[in-house]
Scaffold this motif. Structure first.
Motif: not given
Ligand code: NAP
Length: 281
Positions: A9-11, A29-30, A34, A65, A72, A90, A92, A118, A124, A225
């Motif tokens: 996803g994003l990060v 990825d689940r 994506n 994730v 898991e 990565v 939070s 960041a 996604g 989520r």
């Molecule tokens: P994201 O864009 O939604 O990316 C997460 C990806 O992981 C999605 O494609 C999601 O699929 C997939 N996923 C979810 N559960 C899974 C599993 N059990 N096994 C495999 N893939 C799975 O989220 P993100 O913002 O990158 O966040 C990822 C991590 O970075 C989190 O731990 C978050 O706390 C941390 N973080 C986020 C930010 C922020 O501002 N967004 C900043 C710093 C750190 P689905 O779309 O189907 O759920």
């Protein structure tokens, strides 16, 4: 080198893009869409069928994730991990993640907990950008047993991605982030819902907001989520921060109810000072 990106996803996607040719990632990825999209965007060079198959030949494993899915993922990859791989997350929040890592990974000393400060309210692989971490901080929370070579490598990778790296103990990290990140999200969720409810009762509110509502609620559109996991994995810190906010609201309420303009001015200037203090680089 070969890498594995678990969560495209994003990060995770931004980190892979920022590293460019240094690492060739297998992506899992689940959500198959994506993963496929991450392949199309060149975030990963191939899509893996499972987390275990993604990590098979990987020297760098990145878990990106929602935090409560870390357990898991660790359980799934444990039997397939290379003995020399650096594993990073990565997420939070850090304390709960480290507990899960110690429980499920065969070599917790080769895990480095990372939190790049960041992000955006988007999610996604389409939201991923190679510049997301440029000039931003990345906090590493090593365990006492963390391998120093792996820690050094983790630092180099985040610096290569453009981040300024600091180290912080996991408990201290979670307490600090509860205030500077988790509380603003909770406040934005509550604020947007309260105003949204009022708009549902009076359609005159629709389209009427100025900059105040927009600025104070941008993050209210964040992924539900991901934020569910952040808030529940840092419950004590978040509740402490929410108590502080409750007290501030109560003071404002008292001053407004009493018609105490002097007190209200004081509270508003204290808010401006607080904001400056937090934003000091
Ligand atoms: P994201 O864009 O939604 O990316 C997460 C990806 O992981 C999605 O494609 C999601 O699929 C997939 N996923 C979810 N559960 C899974 C599993 N059990 N096994 C495999 N893939 C799975 O989220 P993100 O913002 O990158 O966040 C990822 C991590 O970075 C989190 O731990 C978050 O706390 C941390 N973080 C986020 C930010 C922020 O501002 N967004 C900043 C710093 C750190 P689905 O779309 O189907 O759920």
């Amino acid at each position: 080198v070969n890498g594995a990106l678990l969560g495209c996803g994003l990060v995770g996607g931004s980190f892979a893009l920022a590293l460019g040719d240094r690492v060739s990632f297998a992506g899992y990825d689940r959500s198959p869409e994506n993963a496929a999209r991450a392949r199309e965007r060149g975030i990963v060079s191939r899509v893996a069928e499972s987390a275990a198959s993604a990590v098979k030949d990987a020297e760098l494993v990145v878990i990106a994730v929602p935090v409560r899915s870390t357990a898991e993922i660790c359980e799934a990859i444990a039997p397939a991990l290379s003995k020399s791989a650096l594993v990073m997350d990565v997420g939070s929040t850090k304390s709960e993640v480290l507990t899960q890592v110690k429980r499920w990974l065969p070599f917790p000393e080769r895990f480095v907990a990372a939190h790049p400060i960041a992000g955006t309210e988007k999610s996604g692989p389409d939201a991923a950008s190679p510049d997301l971490f440029r000039g931003r901080r990345c906090l590493l929370s090593p365990l006492p047993e963390t391998d120093r070579e792996k820690l050094k490598l983790a630092r180099e990778l985040w610096e290569a991605a453009g981040a300024r790296v600091d180290e912080i103990d996991a408990a201290h990290h979670d307490h600090a982030l509860a205030f500077v990140s988790h509380l603003p999200h909770v406040a934005a969720f509550a604020l947007a819902s309260a105003v949204g409810e009022a708009a549902a009762k009076d359609s005159w509110l629709e389209g009427l907001s100025g900059g105040g509502f927009v600025d104070a609620t941008r993050i209210a559109g964040s992924d539900p989520r991901m934020w569910r996991d952040v808030l529940l994995s840092n419950r004590d810190g978040v509740l402490e921060a929410m108590r502080a906010l409750d007290e501030e609201l109560a003071e404002l309420r008292r001053a407004i109810a009493a018609g105490d303009g002097e007190k209200l001015e004081q509270l508003i200037s204290r808010a401006g000072d607080g904001r400056k203090r937090v934003l000091r680089a």
